[in-house]
Scaffold this motif. Structure first.
Motif, mmCIF file in Angstrom:
data_model
loop_
_atom_site.group_PDB
_atom_site.id
_atom_site.type_symbol
_atom_site.label_atom_id
_atom_site.label_comp_id
_atom_site.label_asym_id
_atom_site.label_seq_id
_atom_site.Cartn_x
_atom_site.Cartn_y
_atom_site.Cartn_z
ATOM 1 N N GLU A 155 -10.788 9.407 -12.693
ATOM 2 C CA GLU A 155 -11.458 8.123 -12.499
ATOM 3 C C GLU A 155 -10.526 6.930 -12.676
ATOM 4 O O GLU A 155 -10.930 5.791 -12.452
ATOM 5 N N VAL A 156 -9.280 7.179 -13.090
ATOM 6 C CA VAL A 156 -8.308 6.101 -13.285
ATOM 7 C C VAL A 156 -7.410 6.073 -12.050
ATOM 8 O O VAL A 156 -6.453 6.839 -11.940
ATOM 9 N N PHE A 157 -7.728 5.205 -11.103
ATOM 10 C CA PHE A 157 -7.083 5.267 -9.795
ATOM 11 C C PHE A 157 -7.014 3.878 -9.168
ATOM 12 O O PHE A 157 -7.635 2.926 -9.627
ATOM 13 N N MET A 158 -6.252 3.809 -8.074
ATOM 14 C CA MET A 158 -6.207 2.635 -7.210
ATOM 15 C C MET A 158 -6.592 3.088 -5.810
ATOM 16 O O MET A 158 -5.929 3.939 -5.218
ATOM 17 N N GLY A 159 -7.691 2.530 -5.273
ATOM 18 C CA GLY A 159 -8.159 2.883 -3.939
ATOM 19 C C GLY A 159 -8.021 1.697 -3.001
ATOM 20 O O GLY A 159 -8.548 0.617 -3.278
ATOM 21 N N MET A 213 0.839 -1.187 0.000
ATOM 22 C CA MET A 213 0.000 0.000 0.000
ATOM 23 C C MET A 213 0.879 1.243 0.000
ATOM 24 O O MET A 213 1.977 1.230 0.561
ATOM 25 N N PRO A 214 0.425 2.318 -0.617
ATOM 26 C CA PRO A 214 1.205 3.561 -0.542
ATOM 27 C C PRO A 214 1.290 4.045 0.896
ATOM 28 O O PRO A 214 0.377 3.821 1.697
ATOM 29 N N LEU A 274 -9.777 -3.578 -1.569
ATOM 30 C CA LEU A 274 -9.425 -2.842 -2.777
ATOM 31 C C LEU A 274 -10.710 -2.336 -3.412
ATOM 32 O O LEU A 274 -11.599 -3.129 -3.746
ATOM 33 N N ASP A 275 -10.835 -1.028 -3.539
ATOM 34 C CA ASP A 275 -12.016 -0.411 -4.133
ATOM 35 C C ASP A 275 -12.315 -1.059 -5.487
ATOM 36 O O ASP A 275 -11.452 -1.080 -6.364
ATOM 37 N N PRO A 319 -3.272 7.804 -8.543
ATOM 38 C CA PRO A 319 -3.387 7.508 -9.975
ATOM 39 C C PRO A 319 -2.683 6.199 -10.330
ATOM 40 O O PRO A 319 -1.686 5.839 -9.712
ATOM 41 N N THR A 320 -3.197 5.509 -11.337
ATOM 42 C CA THR A 320 -2.525 4.299 -11.826
ATOM 43 C C THR A 320 -1.781 4.570 -13.132
ATOM 44 O O THR A 320 -1.406 3.637 -13.831
#
Length: 370
Positions: free
Chosen positions: A222-226, A49-50, A256-257, A207-208
């Motif tokens: 909308e291009v992301f990692m949650g 995870m970040p 993971l979202d 962002p991914t």
């Protein structure tokens, strides 16, 4: 962590994770364990995870760091080290103490934290904390107008001239360059004499598109990692003459979202959605016996139960959490198979049982035998 010796930090280089930490040559933050007052707040199944404002440094009284492998004491995640965040405690008077801070900067940056402590009685105190951070980040297509690798023209036209040729995705893209960072953490703790209860929740959204230029990845909000984790711990201590008993129950969860996705040259610029989940419940009983000043015994037993869904391959639609877990692989739909190939999800359950016994004897002041 930037200032620690033997720690190397790489920021904004990998898609799907903001940063990467290398501790004494061992790369990856999933290789070291992050604790909050001794309770793990890392992912129970070891996902990387970040590390940003999703971890509560804002309420730290002090931070302890162990370098090197510590798996014998702290579990399989402690390959390269352990970081323990020790939280602030309520002052010894019965008033309410509030500590709030807000920071704002350029490009929509904001970082806000709130800490509330109250001593409810001589033996009971309450701590509540929250932190939220948002960073819109600079639009590099405007800062570096002469750099074609950062041009936002692909976002405007909807056609991407990638290293593998030209792609015009079916799902439209927004014309504006967007790559925001967002994180928050919530903490609450109740300490009542020999009983304590702790709740922690965090979330990070990144962002991914990192690691790719604007021709090979979509830089949209909308291009992301949650990713998020939840942790609840309750413990109770009781003494019987020379024996001290500690009973603890911990539940932890990683999520993971399901709207997390990649849109890059590997997905032909279409959104490839991801999903993962893990939950863990642990119970532990420990007995400590102080026979004398020189001799002591410790014994205990623990039980852990895990349920995990490892991260999926690229999916053509987000997983619907209100239905059973299913989906189809991205890019596998054809005329005769309009719904695509059915995606394979793996549902894993496993248990860990452990017992331990330790004797400590100190025959003289400078000698300790374990």
């Amino acid at each position: 962590m930037y200032d620690l010796p033997d720690m190397k930090v790489d920021d904004k280089i990998y898609s799907g994770i903001r940063n990467n930490f290398t501790l004494r040559g061992t790369a990856g933050q999933e290789k070291f364990l992050i604790l909050l007052d001794g309770n793990s707040i890392s992912s129970p199944s070891g996902e990387a995870m970040p590390i940003m404002e999703n971890y509560p440094v804002n309420l730290a009284e002090q931070i302890e760091i162990i370098y090197g492998a510590a798996s014998a004491l702290y579990g399989a995640d402690a390959v390269s080290g352990v970081i323990n965040i020790i939280t602030k405690k309520a002052p010894s008077n019965k008033g309410i103490h509030i500590n709030e801070s807000s920071v704002a900067g350029s490009y929509g940056y904001t970082n806000n934290s709130l800490l509330i402590t109250k001593e409810l009685s001589d033996r009971v105190n309450l701590v509540i904390s929250g932190q939220y951070s948002y960073d819109n980040q600079p639009d590099y297509s405007k800062l570096y107008k002469d750099d074609n690798s950062l041009s936002a023209s692909s976002l405007s036209t909807g056609t991407f001239n990638t290293i593998y040729g030209s792609f015009t995705p079916n799902k439209p893209v927004k014309p504006n360059y967007e790559a925001p960072l967002e994180a928050y953490n919530i903490y609450a703790a109740l300490h009542a004499d020999n009983f304590s209860f702790t709740f922690f929740k965090n979330y990070s959204r990144i962002p991914t598109a990192y690691g790719n230029n604007t021709s090979n990845a979509v830089y949209n909000k909308e291009v992301f990692m949650g990713q998020s984790t939840n942790m609840v711990n309750a413990s109770y201590k009781k003494s019987f003459n020379k024996i001290a008993s500690t009973t603890s129950l911990t539940a932890s969860e990683y999520h993971l979202d399901p709207n997390s996705n990649y849109r890059n040259v590997n997905t032909e610029m279409e959104p490839g959605y991801k999903y993962s989940f893990c939950s863990m419940v642990k119970g532990e009983e420990q007995l400590d016996c102080k026979v004398s000043e020189n001799l002591g015994f410790t014994a205990g037993a623990s039980y852990e139960s895990y349920y995990s869904i490892p991260q999926s391959a690229d999916l053509d639609e987000p997983v619907n959490l209100k239905d059973y877990i299913h989906g189809s692989y991205l890019g596998t739909d054809t005329y005769y198979r309009p719904n695509g190939l059915v995606a394979q999800f793996y549902f894993i359950r496993y248990n860990n049982i452990g017992i331990y016994f330790q004797t400590q004897y100190s025959p003289v002041r400078k000698v300790n035998i374990t």
